[in-house]
Design a protein around this motif. Structure first.
Motif, PDB file in Angstrom:
ATOM      1  N   GLY A  61       0.800  -1.216   0.000  1.00  0.00           N
ATOM      2  CA  GLY A  61       0.000   0.000   0.000  1.00  0.00           C
ATOM      3  C   GLY A  61       0.834   1.268   0.000  1.00  0.00           C
ATOM      4  O   GLY A  61       0.400   2.312   0.497  1.00  0.00           O
ATOM      5  N   PHE A  62       2.040   1.200  -0.563  1.00  0.00           N
ATOM      6  CA  PHE A  62       2.876   2.391  -0.696  1.00  0.00           C
ATOM      7  C   PHE A  62       2.361   3.201  -1.891  1.00  0.00           C
ATOM      8  O   PHE A  62       2.279   2.685  -3.009  1.00  0.00           O
ATOM      9  N   SER A  63       2.028   4.439  -1.661  1.00  0.00           N
ATOM     10  CA  SER A  63       1.526   5.299  -2.721  1.00  0.00           C
ATOM     11  C   SER A  63       2.691   6.045  -3.360  1.00  0.00           C
ATOM     12  O   SER A  63       3.197   7.029  -2.799  1.00  0.00           O
ATOM     13  N   VAL A  64       3.131   5.555  -4.510  1.00  0.00           N
ATOM     14  CA  VAL A  64       4.285   6.158  -5.183  1.00  0.00           C
ATOM     15  C   VAL A  64       3.967   6.406  -6.653  1.00  0.00           C
ATOM     16  O   VAL A  64       3.125   5.734  -7.247  1.00  0.00           O
ATOM     17  N   THR A  65       4.654   7.375  -7.217  1.00  0.00           N
ATOM     18  CA  THR A  65       4.458   7.726  -8.621  1.00  0.00           C
ATOM     19  C   THR A  65       5.457   6.971  -9.500  1.00  0.00           C
ATOM     20  O   THR A  65       6.416   6.356  -8.999  1.00  0.00           O
ATOM     21  N   GLU A  66       5.240   7.029 -10.794  1.00  0.00           N
ATOM     22  CA  GLU A  66       6.181   6.428 -11.741  1.00  0.00           C
ATOM     23  C   GLU A  66       7.557   7.059 -11.583  1.00  0.00           C
ATOM     24  O   GLU A  66       8.590   6.370 -11.654  1.00  0.00           O
ATOM     25  N   GLN A  67       7.573   8.369 -11.330  1.00  0.00           N
ATOM     26  CA  GLN A  67       8.836   9.072 -11.125  1.00  0.00           C
ATOM     27  C   GLN A  67       9.542   8.573  -9.863  1.00  0.00           C
ATOM     28  O   GLN A  67      10.767   8.402  -9.852  1.00  0.00           O
ATOM     29  N   ASP A  68       8.759   8.328  -8.806  1.00  0.00           N
ATOM     30  CA  ASP A  68       9.322   7.776  -7.571  1.00  0.00           C
ATOM     31  C   ASP A  68       9.985   6.424  -7.845  1.00  0.00           C
ATOM     32  O   ASP A  68      11.103   6.157  -7.391  1.00  0.00           O
ATOM     33  N   ILE A  69       9.272   5.568  -8.582  1.00  0.00           N
ATOM     34  CA  ILE A  69       9.775   4.220  -8.873  1.00  0.00           C
ATOM     35  C   ILE A  69      11.099   4.290  -9.616  1.00  0.00           C
ATOM     36  O   ILE A  69      12.074   3.612  -9.256  1.00  0.00           O
ATOM     37  N   GLN A  70      11.166   5.124 -10.648  1.00  0.00           N
ATOM     38  CA  GLN A  70      12.392   5.222 -11.440  1.00  0.00           C
ATOM     39  C   GLN A  70      13.547   5.785 -10.625  1.00  0.00           C
ATOM     40  O   GLN A  70      14.703   5.362 -10.771  1.00  0.00           O
ATOM     41  N   SER A  71      13.237   6.710  -9.734  1.00  0.00           N
ATOM     42  CA  SER A  71      14.263   7.273  -8.855  1.00  0.00           C
ATOM     43  C   SER A  71      14.815   6.201  -7.919  1.00  0.00           C
ATOM     44  O   SER A  71      16.037   6.091  -7.710  1.00  0.00           O
ATOM     45  N   ILE A  72      13.921   5.368  -7.374  1.00  0.00           N
ATOM     46  CA  ILE A  72      14.328   4.306  -6.453  1.00  0.00           C
ATOM     47  C   ILE A  72      15.138   3.236  -7.177  1.00  0.00           C
ATOM     48  O   ILE A  72      16.117   2.712  -6.633  1.00  0.00           O
ATOM     49  N   VAL A  73      14.747   2.912  -8.404  1.00  0.00           N
ATOM     50  CA  VAL A  73      15.504   1.941  -9.203  1.00  0.00           C
ATOM     51  C   VAL A  73      16.947   2.417  -9.355  1.00  0.00           C
ATOM     52  O   VAL A  73      17.904   1.634  -9.228  1.00  0.00           O
ATOM     53  N   GLY A  74      17.116   3.701  -9.611  1.00  0.00           N
ATOM     54  CA  GLY A  74      18.463   4.257  -9.750  1.00  0.00           C
ATOM     55  C   GLY A  74      19.242   4.218  -8.446  1.00  0.00           C
ATOM     56  O   GLY A  74      20.408   3.818  -8.417  1.00  0.00           O
ATOM     57  N   LYS A  75      18.595   4.580  -7.346  1.00  0.00           N
ATOM     58  CA  LYS A  75      19.257   4.625  -6.040  1.00  0.00           C
ATOM     59  C   LYS A  75      19.648   3.241  -5.531  1.00  0.00           C
ATOM     60  O   LYS A  75      20.622   3.098  -4.791  1.00  0.00           O
ATOM     61  N   THR A  76      18.858   2.221  -5.909  1.00  0.00           N
ATOM     62  CA  THR A  76      19.077   0.887  -5.363  1.00  0.00           C
ATOM     63  C   THR A  76      19.714  -0.081  -6.359  1.00  0.00           C
ATOM     64  O   THR A  76      19.713  -1.292  -6.136  1.00  0.00           O
ATOM     65  N   SER A  77      20.266   0.438  -7.444  1.00  0.00           N
ATOM     66  CA  SER A  77      20.990  -0.438  -8.364  1.00  0.00           C
ATOM     67  C   SER A  77      22.216  -0.981  -7.635  1.00  0.00           C
ATOM     68  O   SER A  77      22.731  -0.354  -6.697  1.00  0.00           O
TER      69      SER A  77
END
Length: 319
Positions: A238-254
């Motif tokens: 139930g985390f409310s995140v945007t597409e931009q949030d997801i892409q940012s997290i993908v970059g941070k957690t590579s």
């Protein structure tokens, strides 16, 4: 930013201290037996394990379960980033959360550290993100009673074994008679390593495959499409995140990003925690006889289970 640095500094100092302590522990004393399982004395205490059931879960806790070296450090950070983006915390709220975690002298996993941690954890604001390597029957009962949602992470057993070997050797978690791959492999296959036999771990968690409060995911699934994996995880919790949030997290957690920051975030332990982060490294290590032994073990124990099928053994563990 200052708060983030302070929180990282607290964790880094704790981990560096543990690395120093590892050199002082006699090889024969690195593991201890508790309730039928082996645990590393470096991070676990018998008194803490005895008090696990005093932990008071909350219904909104975010629980990550995974066998050692199946990707729990990586996915744990993904959960932290998703929670932060979802909460849209202002600077003051973020500061309070990080200060609380720092006060805990953060022990990254539920079973790590001193028994007093369970009382201190009551002061953490919701939603708490909690990691553990424990099998279901040793998970604190309150987690199931409160119906806290759990993310159960699994990885193909061959890569898990290789990663576990390098980590355990680097961290001096195991006795000296497990210092080579040839020595470590038979002990991994018989469960003479911290926590338990991985195949038993799979069998026990397979019993919960139909539990609606537990989401099962594999390391390989996330590696091959992290964006899709993050969206599934966000929806489940139930985390409310945007597409931009997801892409940012993908970059941070590579893996590349986390490895580059590992000295800053995890100190000397970072080298052991973030080694390769790839699928299929087992091909560089396993002998033909070891391949055959694990293939046979997998077939005999978990191949026909739902979780065994989910692991896609034929794809990831056959040459």
């Amino acid at each position: 930013m200052l708060c983030t640095i302070m929180a990282q500094k607290g964790l880094r100092e704790f981990l560096d201290k543990k690395m120093e302590e590892a050199d002082k522990i006699a090889p024969q004393d690195r593991l201890f037996l508790h309730d039928g399982g082996l645990y590393p004395i470096l991070v676990c205490q018998p008194e803490t394990l005895k008090m696990l059931d005093t932990f008071e879960a909350r219904s909104d806790d975010v629980i990550l379960v995974g066998y050692p070296k199946t990707g729990t450090n990586w996915v744990g950070q993904i959960l932290v980033e998703l929670a932060s983006a979802s909460g849209k915390y202002d600077e003051e709220e973020r500061k309070q959360r990080q200060q609380k975690e720092n006060e805990l002298s953060i022990r990254p996993y539920l079973e790590f550290g001193d028994p007093g941690k369970f009382e201190r954890m009551k002061t953490l604001p919701s939603r708490r993100i909690i990691k553990t390597h424990l099998i279901p029957q040793k998970i604190p009962k309150s987690i199931f009673q409160k119906k806290a949602k759990m993310l159960a992470l699994f990885r193909n057993p061959k890569d898990t074994a290789v990663s576990y070997f390098h980590f355990a050797k680097g961290m001096k978690l195991v006795p000296d008679d497990q210092q080579t791959w040839e020595e470590f492999f038979p002990d991994f296959m018989s469960g003479k390593v911290p926590y338990c036999l991985y195949f038993d771990y799979i069998i026990e968690w397979n019993k919960y495959m139909d539990d609606k409060n537990i989401m099962f995911i594999t390391y390989e699934e996330l590696k091959e499409n992290e964006t899709l994996g993050l969206k599934k995880i966000a929806e489940f919790f139930g985390f409310s995140v945007t597409e931009q949030d997801i892409q940012s997290i993908v970059g941070k957690t590579s893996f590349k990003a986390m490895k580059e920051k590992s000295l800053e975030t995890h100190g000397k332990m970072g080298e052991s925690l973030f080694r390769k982060g790839i699928i299929g490294d087992w091909r560089n290590v396993f002998s033909e006889s070891q391949n055959e032994e694990m293939d046979r073990k997998f077939e005999e124990t978990v191949a026909s289970t739902k979780l065994g099928v989910m692991l896609k053994y034929e794809l990831y563990c056959k040459s």
